[in-house]
Scaffold this motif. Structure first.
Motif, PDB file in Angstrom:
ATOM      1  N   UNK A 183      55.675   2.384 111.885  1.00 13.54           N
ATOM      2  CA  UNK A 183      54.743   2.583 111.611  1.00 13.54           C
ATOM      3  C   UNK A 183      54.850   4.520 110.404  1.00 13.54           C
ATOM      4  N   UNK A 184      56.278   5.032 111.200  1.00 15.98           N
ATOM      5  CA  UNK A 184      56.685   6.336 110.252  1.00 15.98           C
ATOM      6  C   UNK A 184      57.330   5.632 108.837  1.00 15.98           C
ATOM      7  N   UNK A 185      57.760   4.317 108.089  1.00 18.69           N
ATOM      8  CA  UNK A 185      58.062   3.451 107.116  1.00 18.69           C
ATOM      9  C   UNK A 185      57.034   3.054 106.071  1.00 18.69           C
ATOM     10  N   UNK A 186      55.726   2.772 107.530  1.00 20.74           N
ATOM     11  CA  UNK A 186      53.739   2.544 106.108  1.00 20.74           C
ATOM     12  C   UNK A 186      53.510   3.898 105.806  1.00 20.74           C
ATOM     13  N   UNK A 187      54.121   4.530 106.330  1.00 21.68           N
ATOM     14  CA  UNK A 187      53.890   6.351 105.708  1.00 21.68           C
ATOM     15  C   UNK A 187      54.144   6.483 104.904  1.00 21.68           C
ATOM     16  N   UNK A 188      55.577   6.400 104.747  1.00 18.47           N
ATOM     17  CA  UNK A 188      56.762   6.416 103.548  1.00 18.47           C
ATOM     18  C   UNK A 188      55.767   5.722 102.075  1.00 18.47           C
ATOM     19  N   UNK A 189      55.591   4.707 102.554  1.00 22.17           N
ATOM     20  CA  UNK A 189      55.055   3.600 102.006  1.00 22.17           C
ATOM     21  C   UNK A 189      53.860   4.305 101.212  1.00 22.17           C
ATOM     22  N   UNK A 190      52.979   5.150 101.564  1.00 19.80           N
ATOM     23  CA  UNK A 190      51.754   5.166 101.517  1.00 19.80           C
ATOM     24  C   UNK A 190      51.843   6.740 100.484  1.00 19.80           C
ATOM     25  N   UNK A 191      52.822   7.227 100.785  1.00 17.47           N
ATOM     26  CA  UNK A 191      53.534   8.856 100.264  1.00 17.47           C
ATOM     27  C   UNK A 191      54.454   8.687  98.548  1.00 17.47           C
ATOM     28  N   UNK A 192      55.553   7.415  98.873  1.00 16.61           N
ATOM     29  CA  UNK A 192      56.309   7.411  97.761  1.00 16.61           C
ATOM     30  C   UNK A 192      55.567   6.435  96.513  1.00 16.61           C
ATOM     31  N   UNK A 193      53.970   5.118  97.164  1.00 21.29           N
ATOM     32  CA  UNK A 193      53.832   3.969  95.980  1.00 21.29           C
ATOM     33  C   UNK A 193      53.206   4.927  94.641  1.00 21.29           C
ATOM     34  N   UNK A 194      53.006   4.246  93.511  1.00 26.29           N
ATOM     35  CA  UNK A 194      51.966   4.962  92.580  1.00 26.29           C
ATOM     36  C   UNK A 194      50.586   4.895  93.080  1.00 26.29           C
ATOM     37  N   UNK A 195      49.750   5.863  93.179  1.00 28.65           N
ATOM     38  CA  UNK A 195      48.561   6.395  93.131  1.00 28.65           C
ATOM     39  C   UNK A 195      47.863   5.609  92.843  1.00 28.65           C
ATOM     40  N   UNK A 196      48.328   5.418  91.503  1.00 27.62           N
ATOM     41  CA  UNK A 196      46.654   4.427  90.527  1.00 27.62           C
ATOM     42  C   UNK A 196      47.141   2.629  90.332  1.00 27.62           C
ATOM     43  N   UNK A 197      48.122   3.144  90.678  1.00 29.71           N
ATOM     44  CA  UNK A 197      48.915   0.533  90.924  1.00 29.71           C
ATOM     45  C   UNK A 197      49.608   1.071  92.077  1.00 29.71           C
ATOM     46  N   UNK A 198      49.282   1.993  92.872  1.00 33.13           N
ATOM     47  CA  UNK A 198      49.856   1.530  93.938  1.00 33.13           C
ATOM     48  C   UNK A 198      51.059   0.468  94.472  1.00 33.13           C
ATOM     49  N   UNK A 199      51.899   0.455  92.823  1.00 31.63           N
ATOM     50  CA  UNK A 199      53.533  -0.298  93.100  1.00 31.63           C
ATOM     51  C   UNK A 199      54.537   0.914  93.508  1.00 31.63           C
ATOM     52  N   UNK A 200      55.162   0.195  94.449  1.00 29.99           N
ATOM     53  CA  UNK A 200      56.581   0.639  95.339  1.00 29.99           C
ATOM     54  C   UNK A 200      57.702   1.373  93.763  1.00 29.99           C
ATOM     55  N   UNK A 201      57.505   2.391  94.382  1.00 30.59           N
ATOM     56  CA  UNK A 201      59.351   2.817  93.310  1.00 30.59           C
ATOM     57  C   UNK A 201      59.960   1.778  92.749  1.00 30.59           C
ATOM     58  N   UNK A 202      60.862   1.945  91.606  1.00 33.31           N
ATOM     59  CA  UNK A 202      61.912   1.686  91.966  1.00 33.31           C
ATOM     60  C   UNK A 202      62.716   1.633  92.369  1.00 33.31           C
ATOM     61  N   UNK A 203      63.094   2.716  93.458  1.00 35.53           N
ATOM     62  CA  UNK A 203      64.086   2.497  94.555  1.00 35.53           C
ATOM     63  C   UNK A 203      64.241   2.065  95.512  1.00 35.53           C
ATOM     64  N   UNK A 204      62.693   1.237  95.523  1.00 35.74           N
ATOM     65  CA  UNK A 204      61.796   1.169  97.188  1.00 35.74           C
ATOM     66  C   UNK A 204      63.142  -0.017  98.036  1.00 35.74           C
ATOM     67  N   UNK A 205      64.723  -0.020  97.535  1.00 32.99           N
ATOM     68  CA  UNK A 205      65.441  -0.809  98.054  1.00 32.99           C
ATOM     69  C   UNK A 205      66.240  -0.004  99.141  1.00 32.99           C
ATOM     70  N   UNK A 206      66.198   0.819  98.217  1.00 29.82           N
ATOM     71  CA  UNK A 206      67.243   2.508  99.363  1.00 29.82           C
ATOM     72  C   UNK A 206      66.480   2.274 100.312  1.00 29.82           C
ATOM     73  N   UNK A 207      65.300   2.903 100.004  1.00 29.29           N
ATOM     74  CA  UNK A 207      64.023   3.381 101.479  1.00 29.29           C
ATOM     75  C   UNK A 207      63.869   2.542 102.379  1.00 29.29           C
TER      76      UNK A 207
END
Length: 525
Positions: A183-207
């Motif tokens: 559940x914390x990871x889901x919250x993390x995805x919401x925090x780090x994704x692009x607010x417009x495109x909803x795409x994950x950042x380039x360092x998502x593998x590290x996440x």
């Protein structure tokens, strides 16, 4: 109460050890029978020296610039040698590495596993053996760990940890805790994704790596590291950095030509430093947990203690070694598996929608909780996991040393010879799994009461966690962590992929060669 729990643990341990010895004894008896049948065949078989394969010089030259396999992936190298030499061939020793046989026939896999004996032998990572025996015998002198111990020493270690690790109940108690990490990871995805495109950042593998370490540390060390926040502490940062560095250097030193066995190369020194960081931080965290356990009021002690507490009661050093082994075994393997499954679900939205419908039945609301009971009702999720492990398993296959003199494809394989069973290649062939290139979770499900189609494949082809006494002791934990996270993600997001096909490369594991630019769109209820 403590005395009662210790007595219960001892009783459980007695039964577990008795079962382990019984299984081993039965297997050993079967091996004796097989050995008698094969003795004459072995003497008539083609000598080991005549097994086809490149010479050390030819193989080494093929890896250099201008060579046939320069900068090629392991799968490509293996497939190329299969075309040149057939389903059984020999990889030579280079710079002190071990010589081994590779086979592509499931009948051979069965022969190797069925004759491995009471204490199966698998190859070890020489760099880790060096660190544990030469650098830190104070921690690893008594217990080498499941990955490095052999023979009776391994059998005793496995018997000691089985009551805490291998029983289904041991996994179930962690579902609510691991669900909080998901559940914390889901919250993390919401925090780090692009607010417009909803795409994950380039360092998502590290996440994903941070999620994996957070989850396995919760199980192995009874501790939340805080990696899913923006401000995790320096100790946690050092632990994940050292873990990632160790996996990268493993491949360089263990699987590529390297001179570290003759003199201490810069990469070897870096790897030793990474091991040291992991060991010191892990031991520090475990000691803190041990102190917490000891200082709890008597009435607050759990009737169903976790893995670490059970192991600490057996032997504090054993607990430390097992926790460190769990970190190594459960970090990149679980994050790699999650990556593959997310990608396959994104590329197959119809399968993702089927999975979401199933998840919605147990998580009607986004804040509904995962429990031991409702996790039983996710057959399609488990089928999706199996299918992803078939298409892109985290490791290339299983490896064992022959437990006795055996015959494979008409050739003598002397006892002790390392044999690589290239199941990952067979799993992608139509001969064994029709339409093998398709992501079809349904192949693992029964249809109208009939046997699941995947069951028609040879039973020794698909063994992602190994087989027999030496199969992965953390299997149940890994499956539970992955299923929990995927259920949470699918319940909250529509996963999409809007880029060229994702490529994977094999280091010590199958890892993505490109950025993980997943799109996570909110599910509208």
């Amino acid at each position: 109460m403590l005395l009662k729990r210790v007595c219960q643990n001892q009783t459980t341990n007695t039964y577990q050890n008795a079962f382990f010895r019984l299984f081993s004894t039965q297997l050993q008896g079967a091996n004796t029978e097989i050995s008698k049948e094969q003795t004459s065949d072995y003497n008539k078989a083609i000598p080991y020296s005549e097994i086809p394969g490149p010479s050390s010089f030819t193989f080494f030259r093929s890896l250099l610039p201008g060579g046939k396999y320069f900068k090629k992936e392991l799968d490509e190298i293996t497939q190329g040698h299969r075309q040149d030499y057939g389903d059984l061939f020999k990889f030579p020793s280079i710079f002190g590495s071990f010589e081994f046989i590779t086979t592509h026939r499931p009948e051979d896999f069965q022969t190797v596993f069925r004759t491995e004996g009471q204490w199966p032998v698998r190859t070890v990572l020489d760099t880790m053996v060096y660190y544990r025996t030469k650098v830190r015998p104070d921690i690893f002198g008594k217990h080498a760990g499941l990955g490095n111990a052999q023979g009776k020493e391994w059998g005793e270690f496995r018997s000691a940890v089985n009551p805490a690790m291998a029983q289904p109940r041991s996994t179930k108690i962690y579902i609510p805790k691991v669900d909080t990490v998901a559940a914390d990871f889901v919250k993390r995805v919401c925090q780090i994704r692009d607010t417009r495109t909803k795409e994950a950042p380039e360092n998502f593998e590290f996440e994903l790596n941070k999620w994996a370490l957070e989850a396995v540390a919760l199980i192995a060390m009874d501790t939340r590291l805080g990696l899913l926040s923006d401000n995790y502490n320096e100790r946690s940062a050092n632990l994940i950095q050292a873990s990632k560095e160790a996996f990268r250097l493993f491949f360089e030193l263990e699987f590529k030509p390297s001179l570290w066995r003759f003199f201490r190369t810069p990469n070897f020194k870096k790897l030793m430093n990474s091991f040291e960081t992991i060991t010191n931080i892990s031991c520090e965290i475990i000691e803190e947990a041990r102190e917490r356990f000891n200082n709890r009021p008597e009435g607050s002690r759990s009737e169903d203690p976790g893995v670490l507490e059970k192991l600490l009661e057996i032997d504090p050093l054993l607990a430390k070694v097992m926790a460190i082994d769990m970190l190594f075994g459960g970090l990149d393997t679980t994050s790699s598996t999650v990556t593959v499954l997310l990608y396959l679900l994104a590329k197959n939205p119809d399968k993702q929608n089927t999975l979401r419908k199933e998840v919605m039945t147990i998580l009607p609301n986004k804040d509904s909780l995962l429990t031991v009971e409702n996790m039983k009702h996710l057959p399609y999720l488990r089928a999706c996991l199996k299918e992803s492990l078939r298409i892109l398993p985290p490791v290339a296959g299983n490896i064992r040393s022959a437990g006795q003199d055996i015959v494979l494809q008409g050739y003598q394989i002397p006892k002790g010879t390392p044999v690589v069973m290239a199941s990952n290649i067979l799993q992608k062939e139509d001969e064994h799994f029709p339409d093998a290139g398709k992501f079809e979770p349904e192949r693992w499900l029964k249809r109208d009461g009939a046997t699941a189609p995947a069951k028609s494949a040879h039973p020794f082809i698909f063994l992602p966690f190994g087989f027999g006494p030496r199969m992965c002791v953390g299997k149940r934990f890994a499956e539970m962590e992955i299923e929990t996270l995927i259920a949470r993600i699918v319940r909250n997001f529509q996963i999409e992929w809007h880029h060229p096909d994702l490529k994977f490369t094999f280091t010590t594991l199958n890892v993505p060669a490109d950025k993980l630019l997943f799109t996570f769109r909110d599910i509208v209820e």
